[in-house]
Write a protein that holds these residues in place. Structure first.
Motif, PDB file in Angstrom:
ATOM      1  N   ARG A 104      43.093  46.156 -15.298  1.00 33.33           N
ATOM      2  CA  ARG A 104      42.582  46.167 -13.863  1.00 33.33           C
ATOM      3  C   ARG A 104      40.485  46.022 -13.542  1.00 33.33           C
ATOM      4  O   ARG A 104      40.322  44.715 -13.584  1.00 33.33           O
ATOM      5  CB  ARG A 104      42.919  45.937 -12.924  1.00 33.33           C
ATOM      6  CG  ARG A 104      42.448  45.575 -11.254  1.00 33.33           C
ATOM      7  CD  ARG A 104      43.000  47.176 -10.860  1.00 33.33           C
ATOM      8  NE  ARG A 104      42.254  46.681  -9.503  1.00 33.33           N
ATOM      9  CZ  ARG A 104      41.683  47.133  -9.100  1.00 33.33           C
ATOM     10  NH1 ARG A 104      40.653  47.969  -9.530  1.00 33.33           N
ATOM     11  NH2 ARG A 104      40.894  47.151  -7.438  1.00 33.33           N
ATOM     12  N   ASP A 105      40.475  47.059 -14.514  1.00 30.23           N
ATOM     13  CA  ASP A 105      39.162  47.246 -14.793  1.00 30.23           C
ATOM     14  C   ASP A 105      38.483  46.484 -14.982  1.00 30.23           C
ATOM     15  O   ASP A 105      36.675  45.834 -14.402  1.00 30.23           O
ATOM     16  CB  ASP A 105      38.407  48.160 -15.070  1.00 30.23           C
ATOM     17  CG  ASP A 105      38.877  49.636 -13.792  1.00 30.23           C
ATOM     18  OD1 ASP A 105      39.369  49.756 -12.283  1.00 30.23           O
ATOM     19  OD2 ASP A 105      39.443  50.666 -14.050  1.00 30.23           O
TER      20      ASP A 105
ATOM     21  N   THR B 239      47.346  50.107 -17.231  1.00 29.21           N
ATOM     22  CA  THR B 239      46.762  48.670 -16.250  1.00 29.21           C
ATOM     23  C   THR B 239      46.104  48.785 -15.562  1.00 29.21           C
ATOM     24  O   THR B 239      45.350  48.086 -15.333  1.00 29.21           O
ATOM     25  CB  THR B 239      48.658  49.403 -15.297  1.00 29.21           C
ATOM     26  OG1 THR B 239      49.587  48.823 -16.150  1.00 29.21           O
ATOM     27  CG2 THR B 239      48.015  47.595 -14.302  1.00 29.21           C
ATOM     28  N   ARG B 240      45.334  50.432 -15.388  1.00 24.75           N
ATOM     29  CA  ARG B 240      44.007  50.494 -14.197  1.00 24.75           C
ATOM     30  C   ARG B 240      42.986  49.819 -16.045  1.00 24.75           C
ATOM     31  O   ARG B 240      42.549  49.754 -14.487  1.00 24.75           O
ATOM     32  CB  ARG B 240      44.300  51.919 -13.667  1.00 24.75           C
ATOM     33  CG  ARG B 240      42.777  51.744 -13.769  1.00 24.75           C
ATOM     34  CD  ARG B 240      43.037  53.184 -12.524  1.00 24.75           C
ATOM     35  NE  ARG B 240      42.309  54.586 -13.597  1.00 24.75           N
ATOM     36  CZ  ARG B 240      44.114  55.517 -13.224  1.00 24.75           C
ATOM     37  NH1 ARG B 240      45.023  55.144 -13.094  1.00 24.75           N
ATOM     38  NH2 ARG B 240      44.065  56.143 -14.952  1.00 24.75           N
TER      39      ARG B 240
ATOM     40  N   PHE C  54      46.242  38.897 -19.489  1.00 26.22           N
ATOM     41  CA  PHE C  54      46.791  39.245 -17.679  1.00 26.22           C
ATOM     42  C   PHE C  54      48.201  38.146 -16.957  1.00 26.22           C
ATOM     43  O   PHE C  54      49.083  37.750 -17.058  1.00 26.22           O
ATOM     44  CB  PHE C  54      45.866  39.681 -16.941  1.00 26.22           C
ATOM     45  CG  PHE C  54      46.320  39.766 -15.534  1.00 26.22           C
ATOM     46  CD1 PHE C  54      47.733  41.101 -15.644  1.00 26.22           C
ATOM     47  CD2 PHE C  54      46.448  38.978 -14.429  1.00 26.22           C
ATOM     48  CE1 PHE C  54      48.422  40.881 -13.531  1.00 26.22           C
ATOM     49  CE2 PHE C  54      46.667  39.094 -13.239  1.00 26.22           C
ATOM     50  CZ  PHE C  54      48.109  39.788 -13.145  1.00 26.22           C
TER      51      PHE C  54
END
Length: 261
Positions: free
Chosen positions: A42-43, A38-39, A99
């Motif tokens: 997002r990044d 998930t990180r 996403f």
């Protein structure tokens, strides 16, 4: 895989012990993997400047070293710490689309109705093999069976049966050395046969020996796919041996006396 699932099942039911610890460790690892993924997404959507591990000209990580001892420094989990450098990354439109398609499917996904579905693996058109090809494949299959121990009646027995047996009882030999199933064979194979004199003792001996061996397999091997397969092979051997006893007096060539032999 069977052992892993068995440990997970035991750990889920337990409140302490090695199975419980294993179950918790697997769940923690899965949660950490989800968090990391998930990180990363997002990044990738945001982009910008990031601290990334340094690499040398060969692509190897450059690790931090203790200035006194020269040893590689490690974090609290025992992993080596790498030197960090600043790196700029452009925002990723692909990550943002991924996403949105999943987080707001009604607005940005196809909703299961729109879009075009393309079959990237279309079925291969196959033609029906001709008679010669079928015979060739049949010969190959028979040869494989023979190579693996299948016994065929000898030529003298086949000749005797062809001369003297009734049409309904005569095996159809479509290839040299190979017998096909007759109606009498089917009646014999799928009917109950009471044991002849002396056969019951043989059945009991085979069953007892098979059970003893299966018990040894169970007691000396860990539960899992290999143990199950070993016992299944043991059962198959038992069934095949029992069939051999049943066939010893019923085979059409068992008591045939051929002239000249």
């Amino acid at each position: 895989m069977a052992t892993f699932l068995d440990w997970m099942r035991r750990g889920k039911q337990a409140t302490s012990g090695k199975f419980y610890d294993f179950f918790c460790a697997v769940n923690d690892a899965e949660a950490q993997a989800v968090l990391m993924a998930t990180r990363t997404i997002r990044d990738a959507m945001i982009g910008g400047w990031f601290k990334v591990p340094k690499r040398d000209k060969d692509g190897n990580y450059i690790f931090k070293h203790d200035p006194v001892t020269g040893e590689i420094l490690r974090d609290v989990q025992g992993r080596p710490e790498a030197e960090l450098a600043d790196e700029y990354r452009e925002p990723s439109a692909a990550a943002a689309c991924w996403f949105l398609e999943r987080r707001a499917r009604e607005d940005f996904g196809d909703g299961g109705n729109a879009g075009v579905t393309v079959n990237v693996n279309p079925p291969v058109a196959r033609r029906n093999p001709g008679k010669k090809e079928m015979l060739s494949m049949y010969e190959q299959v028979v040869q494989i069976l023979v190579d693996n121990g299948m016994k065929l009646p000898d030529s003298a027995t086949r000749e005797y049966l062809a001369r003297n047996a009734k049409p309904a009882e005569t095996p159809a030999f479509t290839l040299t050395g190979v017998e096909s199933m007759s109606e009498k064979d089917l009646d014999d194979w799928f009917s109950h046969h009471a044991p002849h004199a002396g056969q019951q003792e043989k059945f009991d001996a085979i069953h007892a020996a098979g059970k003893d061996f299966a018990r040894v397999i169970r007691d000396c091997t860990p539960p899992g796919a290999h143990q199950t397969a070993a016992v299944r092979k043991m059962r198959e051997a038992l069934y095949t041996a029992s069939a051999a006893i049943e066939d010893e007096k019923s085979a059409p060539w068992a008591n045939v006396q051929v002239e000249g032999l």
